[in-house]
Design a protein around this motif. Structure first.
Motif, PDB file in Angstrom:
ATOM      1  N   ALA A  92      44.324  38.526  45.255  1.00  0.00           N
ATOM      2  CA  ALA A  92      44.284  39.975  45.455  1.00  0.00           C
ATOM      3  C   ALA A  92      43.946  40.639  44.129  1.00  0.00           C
ATOM      4  O   ALA A  92      44.451  40.245  43.082  1.00  0.00           O
ATOM      5  CB  ALA A  92      45.640  40.472  45.964  1.00  0.00           C
ATOM      6  N   VAL A  93      43.061  41.600  44.166  1.00  0.00           N
ATOM      7  CA  VAL A  93      42.691  42.367  42.970  1.00  0.00           C
ATOM      8  C   VAL A  93      42.682  43.843  43.347  1.00  0.00           C
ATOM      9  O   VAL A  93      42.524  44.198  44.512  1.00  0.00           O
ATOM     10  CB  VAL A  93      41.304  41.942  42.417  1.00  0.00           C
ATOM     11  CG1 VAL A  93      41.364  40.557  41.808  1.00  0.00           C
ATOM     12  CG2 VAL A  93      40.232  42.002  43.485  1.00  0.00           C
ATOM     13  N   GLN A  94      42.851  44.720  42.347  1.00  0.00           N
ATOM     14  CA  GLN A  94      42.888  46.160  42.617  1.00  0.00           C
ATOM     15  C   GLN A  94      41.546  46.665  43.130  1.00  0.00           C
ATOM     16  O   GLN A  94      41.478  47.494  44.007  1.00  0.00           O
ATOM     17  CB  GLN A  94      43.279  46.927  41.349  1.00  0.00           C
ATOM     18  CG  GLN A  94      44.659  46.581  40.835  1.00  0.00           C
ATOM     19  CD  GLN A  94      45.754  47.063  41.774  1.00  0.00           C
ATOM     20  OE1 GLN A  94      45.709  46.857  42.981  1.00  0.00           O
ATOM     21  NE2 GLN A  94      46.754  47.703  41.223  1.00  0.00           N
ATOM     22  N   ASN A  95      40.471  46.166  42.545  1.00  0.00           N
ATOM     23  CA  ASN A  95      39.137  46.552  43.011  1.00  0.00           C
ATOM     24  C   ASN A  95      38.171  45.420  42.661  1.00  0.00           C
ATOM     25  O   ASN A  95      38.510  44.501  41.923  1.00  0.00           O
ATOM     26  CB  ASN A  95      38.692  47.885  42.387  1.00  0.00           C
ATOM     27  CG  ASN A  95      38.706  47.857  40.879  1.00  0.00           C
ATOM     28  OD1 ASN A  95      38.103  46.976  40.266  1.00  0.00           O
ATOM     29  ND2 ASN A  95      39.391  48.814  40.267  1.00  0.00           N
ATOM     30  N   ALA A  96      36.981  45.489  43.206  1.00  0.00           N
ATOM     31  CA  ALA A  96      36.006  44.414  43.024  1.00  0.00           C
ATOM     32  C   ALA A  96      35.680  44.174  41.556  1.00  0.00           C
ATOM     33  O   ALA A  96      35.415  43.048  41.144  1.00  0.00           O
ATOM     34  CB  ALA A  96      34.735  44.735  43.803  1.00  0.00           C
ATOM     35  N   ALA A  97      35.736  45.213  40.750  1.00  0.00           N
ATOM     36  CA  ALA A  97      35.409  45.076  39.334  1.00  0.00           C
ATOM     37  C   ALA A  97      36.458  44.257  38.587  1.00  0.00           C
ATOM     38  O   ALA A  97      36.165  43.657  37.548  1.00  0.00           O
ATOM     39  CB  ALA A  97      35.261  46.444  38.688  1.00  0.00           C
ATOM     40  N   ALA A  98      37.685  44.207  39.118  1.00  0.00           N
ATOM     41  CA  ALA A  98      38.759  43.468  38.449  1.00  0.00           C
ATOM     42  C   ALA A  98      38.690  41.964  38.699  1.00  0.00           C
ATOM     43  O   ALA A  98      39.298  41.189  37.979  1.00  0.00           O
ATOM     44  CB  ALA A  98      40.111  44.000  38.902  1.00  0.00           C
ATOM     45  N   ALA A  99      37.948  41.556  39.717  1.00  0.00           N
ATOM     46  CA  ALA A  99      37.845  40.126  40.039  1.00  0.00           C
ATOM     47  C   ALA A  99      36.820  39.460  39.142  1.00  0.00           C
ATOM     48  O   ALA A  99      35.811  40.059  38.766  1.00  0.00           O
ATOM     49  CB  ALA A  99      37.442  39.952  41.501  1.00  0.00           C
ATOM     50  N   SER A 100      37.089  38.194  38.819  1.00  0.00           N
ATOM     51  CA  SER A 100      36.099  37.437  38.060  1.00  0.00           C
ATOM     52  C   SER A 100      34.945  37.084  38.996  1.00  0.00           C
ATOM     53  O   SER A 100      35.062  37.178  40.220  1.00  0.00           O
ATOM     54  CB  SER A 100      36.716  36.166  37.489  1.00  0.00           C
ATOM     55  OG  SER A 100      36.989  35.250  38.530  1.00  0.00           O
ATOM     56  N   GLU A 101      33.857  36.655  38.420  1.00  0.00           N
ATOM     57  CA  GLU A 101      32.673  36.315  39.211  1.00  0.00           C
ATOM     58  C   GLU A 101      32.963  35.194  40.205  1.00  0.00           C
ATOM     59  O   GLU A 101      32.556  35.253  41.367  1.00  0.00           O
ATOM     60  CB  GLU A 101      31.539  35.904  38.257  1.00  0.00           C
ATOM     61  CG  GLU A 101      30.172  35.971  38.885  1.00  0.00           C
ATOM     62  CD  GLU A 101      29.081  35.704  37.852  1.00  0.00           C
ATOM     63  OE1 GLU A 101      28.255  34.826  38.125  1.00  0.00           O
ATOM     64  OE2 GLU A 101      29.081  36.367  36.798  1.00  0.00           O
TER      65      GLU A 101
END
Length: 200
Positions: A92-101
């Motif tokens: 789970a991440v806050q938004n797509a930008a917070a996830a690694s590739e």
């Protein structure tokens, strides 16, 4: 996983920490091993089986290959891919930008595969085991089965199932009933009960 194998599936288990492995591979007949190895090799998966440490490139290769394998019609023995701790590769991440590739890649690949009509038609299965609420939101629409801690009756039935497999699991002392064991193991996970019976 054991039940899927007993139902005729070739079970491939995966976790980020342990890599991928084929359940019961050693007990396959030589011709079955050869056919399975050939299918896995064609998809670049064979070299990853039992490779413990997997970096981002290996995880991508595994998921790409598994997506192709699971969408192909099963030729005799269907494939079941069981991903343990799915939240480790698609958290789970806050938004797509917070996830690694690689986390985004894993979440998108699993999401697309789980919703692919070809997977449904193939007879193969994708099973993602994870702790609820810790997975990437792209996995929220997968068909969900909630597994709470087992009740005393669940533990009893699970233990009965294991005791029927004398080739793998020990037996109970005659002075200990199935009801007593279920009562004594309340609060333990089924994995813990299975471990005790396997050790015995």
């Amino acid at each position: 996983a054991d039940q899927l194998a007993a139902d005729g599936f070739t079970v491939i288990r995966y976790s980020k920490s342990q890599g991928s492995r084929i359940l019961g591979y050693a007990s396959l007949k030589p011709k079955e091993k050869e056919q399975l190895d050939s299918r896995l090799n064609a998809l670049g998966l064979l070299k990853l089986i039992r490779q413990e440490s997997q970096g981002p490139d290996e995880i991508r290769t595994f998921l790409r290959g598994m997506a192709r394998l699971l969408q192909a019609p099963s030729d005799g023995s269907p494939i079941a891919c069981v991903i343990d701790y799915t939240e480790h590769i698609a958290p789970a991440v806050q938004n797509a930008a917070a996830a690694s590739e690689e986390q985004t890649f894993a979440a998108e690949t699993i999401h697309a595969l789980a919703n692919a009509p070809a997977l449904r038609k193939s007879g193969n299965l994708l099973v993602c085991l994870l702790r609820d609420g810790q997975q990437n939101s792209l996995l929220n629409d997968l068909y969900r089965v909630l597994l709470p801690y087992p009740s005393e009756e669940d533990a009893k039935e699970f233990t009965r199932l294991l005791l029927n497999r004398a080739d793998t699991y020990g037996s109970l002392d005659p002075s200990l009933s199935l009801d007593d064991l279920a009562r004594l193991t309340r609060g333990l996970r089924l994995r813990d009960v299975e471990g005790m019976l396997r050790d015995s």
